[in-house]
Design an enzyme around this catalytic site. Structure first.
Site, PDB file in Angstrom:
ATOM      1  N   LYS A   1       0.835  -1.216   0.000  1.00  0.00           N
ATOM      2  CA  LYS A   1       0.000   0.000   0.000  1.00  0.00           C
ATOM      3  C   LYS A   1       0.864   1.259   0.000  1.00  0.00           C
ATOM      4  O   LYS A   1       0.617   2.189  -0.772  1.00  0.00           O
ATOM      5  CB  LYS A   1      -0.911  -0.004   1.237  1.00  0.00           C
ATOM      6  CG  LYS A   1      -1.594   1.331   1.480  1.00  0.00           C
ATOM      7  CD  LYS A   1      -2.330   1.379   2.798  1.00  0.00           C
ATOM      8  CE  LYS A   1      -1.484   1.597   4.009  1.00  0.00           C
ATOM      9  NZ  LYS A   1      -1.382   2.944   4.543  1.00  0.00           N
ATOM     10  N   ASN A   2       1.877   1.281   0.869  1.00  0.00           N
ATOM     11  CA  ASN A   2       2.637   2.525   1.017  1.00  0.00           C
ATOM     12  C   ASN A   2       3.621   2.775  -0.124  1.00  0.00           C
ATOM     13  O   ASN A   2       4.218   3.848  -0.207  1.00  0.00           O
ATOM     14  CB  ASN A   2       3.326   2.565   2.384  1.00  0.00           C
ATOM     15  CG  ASN A   2       2.301   2.764   3.498  1.00  0.00           C
ATOM     16  OD1 ASN A   2       1.155   3.150   3.236  1.00  0.00           O
ATOM     17  ND2 ASN A   2       2.696   2.498   4.729  1.00  0.00           N
TER      18      ASN A   2
ATOM     19  N   CYS B   1      -4.420   8.021   9.641  1.00  0.00           N
ATOM     20  CA  CYS B   1      -4.672   7.421  10.945  1.00  0.00           C
ATOM     21  C   CYS B   1      -4.267   8.359  12.068  1.00  0.00           C
ATOM     22  O   CYS B   1      -3.253   9.061  11.968  1.00  0.00           O
ATOM     23  CB  CYS B   1      -3.879   6.112  11.060  1.00  0.00           C
ATOM     24  SG  CYS B   1      -4.684   4.738  10.221  1.00  0.00           S
TER      25      CYS B   1
ATOM     26  N   ARG C   1       1.119  14.819  13.059  1.00  0.00           N
ATOM     27  CA  ARG C   1       1.855  14.421  11.858  1.00  0.00           C
ATOM     28  C   ARG C   1       2.218  15.671  11.050  1.00  0.00           C
ATOM     29  O   ARG C   1       1.592  15.990  10.044  1.00  0.00           O
ATOM     30  CB  ARG C   1       1.026  13.409  11.055  1.00  0.00           C
ATOM     31  CG  ARG C   1       0.747  12.168  11.886  1.00  0.00           C
ATOM     32  CD  ARG C   1      -0.044  11.130  11.170  1.00  0.00           C
ATOM     33  NE  ARG C   1       0.727  10.356  10.209  1.00  0.00           N
ATOM     34  CZ  ARG C   1       0.245   9.345   9.496  1.00  0.00           C
ATOM     35  NH1 ARG C   1      -1.018   8.977   9.637  1.00  0.00           N
ATOM     36  NH2 ARG C   1       0.997   8.708   8.630  1.00  0.00           N
TER      37      ARG C   1
ATOM     38  N   ASP D   1       4.837   0.411  12.046  1.00  0.00           N
ATOM     39  CA  ASP D   1       3.590  -0.199  11.562  1.00  0.00           C
ATOM     40  C   ASP D   1       3.429  -1.652  12.019  1.00  0.00           C
ATOM     41  O   ASP D   1       2.395  -2.267  11.769  1.00  0.00           O
ATOM     42  CB  ASP D   1       3.514  -0.135  10.022  1.00  0.00           C
ATOM     43  CG  ASP D   1       3.341   1.285   9.521  1.00  0.00           C
ATOM     44  OD1 ASP D   1       3.055   2.174  10.338  1.00  0.00           O
ATOM     45  OD2 ASP D   1       3.487   1.509   8.305  1.00  0.00           O
TER      46      ASP D   1
ATOM     47  N   ARG E   1      -8.560  -0.008   5.108  1.00  0.00           N
ATOM     48  CA  ARG E   1      -7.726   0.995   4.414  1.00  0.00           C
ATOM     49  C   ARG E   1      -6.448   0.363   3.883  1.00  0.00           C
ATOM     50  O   ARG E   1      -5.861   0.851   2.917  1.00  0.00           O
ATOM     51  CB  ARG E   1      -7.313   2.100   5.392  1.00  0.00           C
ATOM     52  CG  ARG E   1      -8.439   2.953   5.854  1.00  0.00           C
ATOM     53  CD  ARG E   1      -7.958   3.923   6.891  1.00  0.00           C
ATOM     54  NE  ARG E   1      -7.139   4.920   6.222  1.00  0.00           N
ATOM     55  CZ  ARG E   1      -7.042   6.171   6.595  1.00  0.00           C
ATOM     56  NH1 ARG E   1      -7.699   6.589   7.645  1.00  0.00           N
ATOM     57  NH2 ARG E   1      -6.296   7.012   5.937  1.00  0.00           N
TER      58      ARG E   1
HETATM   59  C1  EPZ Z   1       4.456   6.800   6.465  1.00  0.00           C
HETATM   60  O1  EPZ Z   1       3.816   7.880   7.103  1.00  0.00           O
HETATM   61  C2  EPZ Z   1       3.435   5.692   6.343  1.00  0.00           C
HETATM   62  N1  EPZ Z   1       2.294   6.176   5.587  1.00  0.00           N
HETATM   63  C3  EPZ Z   1       3.008   5.227   7.728  1.00  0.00           C
HETATM   64  O2  EPZ Z   1       2.177   4.102   7.575  1.00  0.00           O
HETATM   65  C4  EPZ Z   1       4.234   4.822   8.540  1.00  0.00           C
HETATM   66  O3  EPZ Z   1       3.832   4.555   9.874  1.00  0.00           O
HETATM   67  C5  EPZ Z   1       5.278   5.940   8.552  1.00  0.00           C
HETATM   68  O4  EPZ Z   1       5.585   6.346   7.187  1.00  0.00           O
HETATM   69  C6  EPZ Z   1       6.582   5.547   9.221  1.00  0.00           C
HETATM   70  O5  EPZ Z   1       7.131   4.434   8.574  1.00  0.00           O
HETATM   71  C7  EPZ Z   1       2.320   6.150   4.256  1.00  0.00           C
HETATM   72  O6  EPZ Z   1       3.291   5.704   3.651  1.00  0.00           O
HETATM   73  C8  EPZ Z   1       1.117   6.638   3.549  1.00  0.00           C
HETATM   74  P1  EPZ Z   1       6.945   9.913   8.306  1.00  0.00           P
HETATM   75  P2  EPZ Z   1       4.446   9.335   7.067  1.00  0.00           P
HETATM   76  O7  EPZ Z   1       6.887  11.201   7.579  1.00  0.00           O
HETATM   77  O8  EPZ Z   1       5.143   9.520   5.761  1.00  0.00           O
HETATM   78  C9  EPZ Z   1       7.916  13.166  11.722  1.00  0.00           C
HETATM   79  C10 EPZ Z   1       0.289   2.757   7.864  1.00  0.00           C
HETATM   80  O9  EPZ Z   1      -0.215   2.198   8.864  1.00  0.00           O
HETATM   81  N2  EPZ Z   1       7.772  14.206  10.674  1.00  0.00           N
HETATM   82  O10 EPZ Z   1       8.012   8.940   7.960  1.00  0.00           O
HETATM   83  O11 EPZ Z   1       3.405  10.294   7.476  1.00  0.00           O
HETATM   84  C11 EPZ Z   1       6.606  12.486  12.068  1.00  0.00           C
HETATM   85  O12 EPZ Z   1       5.858  13.227  12.998  1.00  0.00           O
HETATM   86  C12 EPZ Z   1       0.802   4.170   7.973  1.00  0.00           C
HETATM   87  O13 EPZ Z   1       0.357   2.233   6.742  1.00  0.00           O
HETATM   88  C13 EPZ Z   1       8.064  15.529  10.953  1.00  0.00           C
HETATM   89  O14 EPZ Z   1       8.419  15.878  12.086  1.00  0.00           O
HETATM   90  O15 EPZ Z   1       5.532   9.196   8.236  1.00  0.00           O
HETATM   91  C14 EPZ Z   1       7.077  11.157  12.597  1.00  0.00           C
HETATM   92  O16 EPZ Z   1       7.458  11.295  13.934  1.00  0.00           O
HETATM   93  C15 EPZ Z   1       0.503   4.779   9.306  1.00  0.00           C
HETATM   94  N3  EPZ Z   1       7.940  16.449   9.954  1.00  0.00           N
HETATM   95  C16 EPZ Z   1       8.345  10.879  11.773  1.00  0.00           C
HETATM   96  O17 EPZ Z   1       8.726  12.138  11.220  1.00  0.00           O
HETATM   97  C17 EPZ Z   1       7.556  16.111   8.690  1.00  0.00           C
HETATM   98  O18 EPZ Z   1       7.474  16.993   7.838  1.00  0.00           O
HETATM   99  C18 EPZ Z   1       8.173   9.885  10.633  1.00  0.00           C
HETATM  100  O19 EPZ Z   1       7.022  10.235   9.867  1.00  0.00           O
HETATM  101  C19 EPZ Z   1       7.258  14.766   8.412  1.00  0.00           C
HETATM  102  C20 EPZ Z   1       7.386  13.822   9.414  1.00  0.00           C
END
Ligand code: EPZ
Length: 430
Positions: A22-23, A117, A122, A305, A397
């Site tokens: 999915k991702n 979610c 985020r 995840d 989802r």
């Molecule tokens: C992706 O979310 C995935 N979603 C998530 O999967 C997954 O949990 C996550 O990556 C971590 O592996 C999709 O791919 C659609 P991040 P994403 O940006 O991209 C911080 C699932 O269940 N951050 O890697 O939103 C953030 O707060 C979902 O399939 C900032 O501070 O995650 C977090 O602590 C849920 N500023 C960390 O980075 C930013 O601009 C990692 O988030 C962006 C992120």
């Protein structure tokens, strides 16, 4: 309202086929609008999130044809707008990939702020920082994020946090920027690599995806391609843990074992046997489970995840385990539900202290988010008696035919909607 009715206690045994990630599918679908030529994408999972994204792409004029359940043909030559504000797209996180894709191709995008979610705050500051470094004006107003650039120019960007979304979004925006872009401290997840491979197959010039420095040389245009999405690491991991918690024996097929190494390592630590072959892993849980500690980290660390599924297994393991969630602060919302099944878990900040219990007992539960929902299903399958889980739209989802795949392994689980269907299920399995 759809619910899962589960009668636990059966060891799950057999083989299960894993679908496309999915991702990876979400950014790849979005990136398909970056060429006017026709793109064919195979192994797209048929789940609510990918379908919502496809609907959003259609709303601005992309022509999406489904060749079969998992293959889509996309032609974006007739795109007539760059504003995406439909309500349904608000619900999915990946809506923001359309900003990177539209910005990269048309230098202009306006998309509703992403939802997704509820697993913690985020922020998208790193996405914005990257777009700005490429010369984009970014503004947030009235729930919309708008990004516009007279021209995009390559830049050297250092990400303050390792972010999957920001790495992907900046990569898409940079693909057709003038000159070279370097993304430092990039995310290394398999889906980041898959998107880079997809874009390269369209004529992009991206090097280093899968390491923490990605180098992108801008090209003037992208062209048609045919591409197959990688298998879903998290769907695979979920079934691997289904074997662990039900004392089962499951062969998880159509996977890339390398992507599952951190999950495999933890299963071995808690006493499961894991056999790897070229494109399958077999998990056998014949002994009592042991306690361990785990901390979620960006890839190649243990994935956030998979944290709830791991906690469900540790809840049934002998001794005391500690789970530390270092990515999202609100990812223990399933603990109250597990407690209702007899688990002994105490959460302090970003740590869960788990004292293993001998068994879970069935209860009425609510899925708090996608992965936690799947984890509660695993708990229900391991538990004595009946479990009902509502809010299963979260699970849908990201997991295609979850209950059917589990049934294929001998699980007693049914999607039910009415009291009559619940009674029928109980009668059938008792
Ligand atoms: C992706 O979310 C995935 N979603 C998530 O999967 C997954 O949990 C996550 O990556 C971590 O592996 C999709 O791919 C659609 P991040 P994403 O940006 O991209 C911080 C699932 O269940 N951050 O890697 O939103 C953030 O707060 C979902 O399939 C900032 O501070 O995650 C977090 O602590 C849920 N500023 C960390 O980075 C930013 O601009 C990692 O988030 C962006 C992120």
């Amino acid at each position: 309202m759809e619910q899962y009715a589960i009668k636990g206690g059966n060891p799950l045994v057999g083989e299960v086929e894993i679908g496309g990630a999915k991702n990876a599918a979400l950014p790849i679908l979005a990136a398909a609008i970056m060429t006017d030529e026709t793109v064919v994408i195979e192994n797209v999972p048929d789940v609510k999130d990918t379908n919502a994204l496809i609907q959003a792409m259609e709303s601005i004029g992309a022509i999406v044809e489904r060749i079969d359940r998992h293959t889509v043909k996309i032609n974006a030559s007739q795109i007539h707008g760059h504003v995406i504000e439909d309500d349904f797209i608000k619900k999915i996180r990946a809506s923001y990939y359309l900003i990177g894709a539209l910005l990269g191709k048309y230098k202009k995008a306006e998309v509703v702020l992403p939802g997704g979610c509820n697993i913690g705050s985020r922020p998208i500051d790193q996405h914005i920082k990257g777009w700005k470094a490429l010369g984009t004006q970014v503004d947030i107003a009235h729930g919309l994020i708008s990004a516009e650039a007279a021209e995009l120019k390559g830049s050297h960007i250092y990400m303050d946090v390792v972010s999957v979304g920001a790495t992907i979004n900046v990569m898409m925006a940079a693909v057709m920027a003038e000159g070279q872009t370097i993304i430092e401290n990039a995310a290394k997840e398999p889906h980041v690599v898959d998107l880079a491979n997809f874009l390269n197959s369209m004529g992009a010039n991206i090097k280093g995806a899968g390491t923490d420095v990605i180098r992108i040389k801008g090209v003037t245009s992208l062209h048609k391609t045919e591409y197959t999405i990688i298998p879903d690491q998290i769907e695979a991991g979920t079934f691997m843990f289904a074997a662990a918690v039900t004392k089962g024996d499951i062969t998880v097929k159509n996977v890339i074992p390398k992507h599952l190494e951190s999950i495999t390592a933890k299963l071995i630590e808690i006493g499961c046997e894991v056999e790897e072959s070229d494109d399958a892993v077999r998990v056998v849980a014949s002994k009592p489970l042991n306690h361990t500690h785990v901390k979620t980290l960006p890839y190649p660390g243990f994935p956030t995840d998979m944290q709830p599924q791991m906690a469900v297994a540790l809840g049934l393991s002998q001794g005391t385990s500690i789970v530390t969630e270092s990515i999202f602060e609100n990812r223990f919302r399933y603990v109250d539900e597990l407690t209702r099944m007899g688990a002994n878990i105490k959460v302090e900040g970003n740590t869960a202290i788990i004292n293993g219990v001998g068994r879970y007992t069935g209860a009425s539960l609510s899925a708090p988010d996608l992965r936690a929902g799947a984890a509660l299903v695993l708990a229900g399958l391991a538990a004595e008696g009946f479990t009902m889980i509502d809010e299963i739209q979260y699970i849908q989802r990201g997991y295609e035919d979850f209950e059917l795949k589990l049934k294929g392994l001998g699980a007693q689980i049914e999607k039910v909607e009415t009291e009559r269907e619940i009674q029928k299920f109980k009668f059938k399995v008792s």
